[in-house]
Design a protein around this motif. Structure first.
Motif, PDB file in Angstrom:
ATOM      1  N   GLN A 108       0.379  -0.814  -0.265  1.00 50.12           N
ATOM      2  CA  GLN A 108      -0.013   0.328  -0.313  1.00 50.12           C
ATOM      3  C   GLN A 108       0.769   1.025   0.293  1.00 50.12           C
ATOM      4  O   GLN A 108       1.598   1.335   1.266  1.00 50.12           O
ATOM      5  N   PRO A 109       0.935   1.853  -0.919  1.00 57.35           N
ATOM      6  CA  PRO A 109       2.433   2.954  -1.079  1.00 57.35           C
ATOM      7  C   PRO A 109       2.018   3.792  -0.262  1.00 57.35           C
ATOM      8  O   PRO A 109       3.198   4.667   0.394  1.00 57.35           O
ATOM      9  N   GLU A 110       0.613   4.021  -0.366  1.00 58.26           N
ATOM     10  CA  GLU A 110       0.909   5.862   0.565  1.00 58.26           C
ATOM     11  C   GLU A 110       1.020   5.694   2.346  1.00 58.26           C
ATOM     12  O   GLU A 110       0.863   6.348   2.570  1.00 58.26           O
ATOM     13  N   THR A 111       0.590   4.198   2.678  1.00 56.41           N
ATOM     14  CA  THR A 111       1.255   4.257   3.657  1.00 56.41           C
ATOM     15  C   THR A 111       2.486   3.205   4.456  1.00 56.41           C
ATOM     16  O   THR A 111       2.586   2.988   4.663  1.00 56.41           O
ATOM     17  N   GLN A 112       3.321   2.988   3.301  1.00 57.42           N
ATOM     18  CA  GLN A 112       4.823   1.867   2.715  1.00 57.42           C
ATOM     19  C   GLN A 112       4.046   1.002   4.247  1.00 57.42           C
ATOM     20  O   GLN A 112       5.098   0.660   4.144  1.00 57.42           O
ATOM     21  N   GLN A 113       3.047  -0.149   3.409  1.00 50.08           N
ATOM     22  CA  GLN A 113       2.664  -0.889   3.844  1.00 50.08           C
ATOM     23  C   GLN A 113       2.929  -2.495   3.321  1.00 50.08           C
ATOM     24  O   GLN A 113       2.776  -1.888   2.172  1.00 50.08           O
ATOM     25  N   TYR A 114       3.243  -3.092   3.975  1.00 50.45           N
ATOM     26  CA  TYR A 114       3.646  -4.355   2.824  1.00 50.45           C
ATOM     27  C   TYR A 114       2.840  -5.747   3.346  1.00 50.45           C
ATOM     28  O   TYR A 114       2.551  -6.024   4.351  1.00 50.45           O
ATOM     29  N   TYR A 115       2.547  -6.632   2.176  1.00 50.08           N
ATOM     30  CA  TYR A 115       1.406  -7.586   3.071  1.00 50.08           C
ATOM     31  C   TYR A 115       1.941  -9.300   2.496  1.00 50.08           C
ATOM     32  O   TYR A 115       2.420  -8.967   1.075  1.00 50.08           O
ATOM     33  N   TRP A 116       2.144  -9.546   2.845  1.00 49.67           N
ATOM     34  CA  TRP A 116       2.506 -10.959   3.046  1.00 49.67           C
ATOM     35  C   TRP A 116       1.770 -12.381   3.195  1.00 49.67           C
ATOM     36  O   TRP A 116       0.644 -12.132   4.063  1.00 49.67           O
ATOM     37  N   CYS A 117       2.052 -13.470   2.544  1.00 46.01           N
ATOM     38  CA  CYS A 117       1.502 -14.571   3.545  1.00 46.01           C
ATOM     39  C   CYS A 117       2.198 -15.678   3.726  1.00 46.01           C
ATOM     40  O   CYS A 117       3.561 -15.971   3.268  1.00 46.01           O
ATOM     41  N   LEU A 118       2.007 -16.131   4.804  1.00 46.11           N
ATOM     42  CA  LEU A 118       2.776 -16.806   5.646  1.00 46.11           C
ATOM     43  C   LEU A 118       2.569 -18.184   5.410  1.00 46.11           C
ATOM     44  O   LEU A 118       1.686 -19.073   5.968  1.00 46.11           O
TER      45      LEU A 118
END
Length: 268
Positions: A108-118
């Motif tokens: 999410q570029p505006e929050t610099q948040q990355y999402y992962w599947c573990l």
């Protein structure tokens, strides 16, 4: 840094993250989680829910403290796939080891948040077994180091060229293992009058796939005579070629008897 690692979960991406989830994940024996780099949990499968026995939304609460920073650092920048070993506490607070594979999903570029599947695979029993084997190996190595005898593996040549020697080599020969490895030195230490007897006795036993037990003299510094006893056997290929000779040598006060050959066949 603390503020960075404590950012709360975002609501906006939930609908997007649902598109990465599949009901098939509930059939996995491994735990499957969708998280962000701050370890907020957005989705989890049944395996994880059984493991945690709670509806916690913060993976760091289950992580062993020393592994929290390691995992957050791993997820702090988007990569295709990352992996590591982590420790987690189950609902009974038992510590378990997991192999973790982290697959980057989206950011999410505006929050610099990355999402992962573990993907978390429980390797606790395997790792415990490795620790037990390692401890046993250390105990065996310590025992071998304390024994005043020399465990060896040599080529089947007249010089008995050594390929492996235990630390007891010093007690028997006065040389460190590194001084005898891959050299003809040990064969040259055998008393010239005994060398033919040693060779023929060992070859007779090897040809019968038996155990040899020979007593002979070695010369320390080319002069001092020391009697040793050599108990060993052959290492064979599937086609019965002699690949090496293995055994143990120690100093003895006894003198040379008639050759002793145990012709009982060894198991390959």
């Amino acid at each position: 840094m603390l503020k960075l690692f404590r950012r709360p979960a975002q609501v906006y991406p939930l609908q997007l993250l649902h598109s990465y989830w599949s009901p098939v994940f509930d059939r996995f024996a491994e735990a499957v989680l969708i998280v962000d780099q701050y370890l907020n949990i957005y989705k989890s499968n049944i395996t994880w829910q059984h493991f945690s026995q709670s509806d916690m939304q913060d993976l760091s609460l289950s992580l062993y403290p020393e592994d929290v920073h390691k995992l957050k650092s791993l997820l702090s920048s988007p990569q295709l796939t990352e992996s590591c070993r982590i420790r987690l506490r189950d609902a009974q607070q038992n510590l378990r080891w997991f192999e973790l594979s982290a697959n980057y999903l989206v950011s999410q570029p505006e929050t610099q948040q990355y999402y992962w599947c573990l993907l978390l695979s429980d390797h606790t029993e395997k790792i415990k077994q490795q620790y037990r084997q390692s401890a046993q190996q250390r105990s065996l190595n310590d025992l071998i180091k304390r024994l005043p005898m020399m465990l060896y593996r040599s080529r089947n040549d007249f010089d008995w060229t050594m390929e492996y020697l235990s630390d007891g080599c010093v007690d028997v020969t006065g040389y460190a293992p590194t001084e005898l490895l891959n050299t003809p030195r040990f064969g040259q230490m055998i008393h010239p009058d005994d060398a033919p007897y040693v060779w023929s006795s060992v070859q007779d036993a090897l040809n019968q796939k038996g155990i040899f037990d020979v007593i002979y003299r070695i010369l320390l510094d080319g002069e001092q005579v020391v009697w040793v006893q050599d108990l060993g056997w052959g290492v064979y290929s599937e086609s019965d070629m002699i690949l090496a000779v293995e055994g143990v040598i120690w100093r003895t006060a006894e003198q040379m008897p008639e050759p002793i050959i145990d012709s009982i066949s060894l198991k390959k």
